[in-house]
Design an enzyme around this catalytic site. Structure first.
Site, mmCIF file in Angstrom:
data_model
loop_
_atom_site.group_PDB
_atom_site.id
_atom_site.type_symbol
_atom_site.label_atom_id
_atom_site.label_comp_id
_atom_site.label_asym_id
_atom_site.label_seq_id
_atom_site.Cartn_x
_atom_site.Cartn_y
_atom_site.Cartn_z
ATOM 1 C CD GLU A 166 -14.956 4.981 -0.915
ATOM 2 O OE1 GLU A 166 -14.375 4.845 -2.007
ATOM 3 O OE2 GLU A 166 -15.486 4.057 -0.281
ATOM 4 C CG ASP A 224 -0.915 15.554 -2.236
ATOM 5 O OD1 ASP A 224 -1.675 16.310 -2.886
ATOM 6 O OD2 ASP A 224 -0.153 15.957 -1.355
ATOM 7 C CD GLU A 238 -3.076 1.183 2.071
ATOM 8 O OE1 GLU A 238 -3.772 2.212 2.183
ATOM 9 O OE2 GLU A 238 -3.307 0.125 2.675
#
Length: 248
Positions: free
Chosen positions: A221, A144, A70
């Protein structure tokens, strides 16, 4: 092995902003001082591996098997959820923002995950030591956005990042990306598809409107949804090489 581009880090454009936020609390500093060294393999460290020799992934996790990465795990909620659901998968989290690293360490302290390793820095330094075709899944979630046009070249989805990422991904490995910035998604589709190593898996509009199976949402999210922005989900597949490349 090729020379490490991070030997001249000042010449590189950061694809992330600051690496520290507000002052670390004593508890956060304690996690960084006491817990972080236990989860950073010697081979990942710029100080302990200055020549950037490739690591042995089976030694990093003490076992063989698939490894997921990740890039920019934020506060770590997604990494923790995925690591708990896939205890048989080796999970590497890369994050230069130390407040986020401290948040992840706090979450991990409540569990006994032996399948998590951390690199608290620029993922390009990690690419230097990861063996070719060693990563089987990559998450890039709400990176970003660098919204100003003159900063678009700082986004992760540029050749500077995609090319070394392609090298470390195994045949058929998936790059899973989520963003709420249409321009970022457009640039990702253009730039990743330009790299001969990847193919976009979407076959219809719903493929980018709906998250992939077993999607673990993030705080970014949830914020996007509260503010009325549509998340975009992109899945790219690492194409099969004619012959698997040998490690450098």
């Amino acid at each position: 092995m090729s020379k490490n581009p991070s030997a001249h880090p000042a010449r590189r454009r950061n694809f992330y902003g600051r690496n520290r936020g507000k002052r670390l609390r004593p508890g956060q500093k304690k996690y960084l001082d006491e817990h972080l060294p236990l989860l950073v393999p010697d081979g990942f460290s710029l100080e302990r591996n200055p020549e950037r020799h490739p690591v042995d992934i089976s030694e990093v996790f003490g076992r063989s098997g698939p490894v997921w990465l990740e890039i920019g795990f934020g506060a770590g909620e997604h990494l923790v959820d995925v690591s708990a659901e896939h205890s048989d998968i080796g999970m590497i989290g890369c994050e230069p923002f130390m407040n986020g690293v401290a948040s992840l360490l706090r979450k991990l302290s409540k569990h006994s995950f032996g399948n998590v390793r951390i690199y608290p820095g620029d993922v390009r330094d990690l690419f230097d030591v990861l063996p070719t075709a060693s990563i089987h899944r990559v998450f890039l979630l709400y990176p970003d956005p660098w919204p100003k046009r003159r900063h678009h070249r700082r986004r992760f989805v540029t050749p500077e990042h995609i090319e070394p990422l392609s090298r470390v991904m195994a045949n058929g490995a998936l790059l899973l990306m989520a963003t709420d910035v249409p321009g970022y998604a457009r640039q990702a589709i253009e730039q990743v598809n330009l790299n001969a190593g990847f193919e976009w898996t979407a076959e219809c509009c719903d493929d980018w409107r709906r998250p992939w199976k077993n999607w673990n949402s993030t705080r970014y999210e949830l914020k996007a949804l509260r503010e009325g922005r549509q998340p975009i989900y992109l899945v790219f597949r690492r194409k099969f090489r004619n012959t698997e490349l040998q490690d450098r």
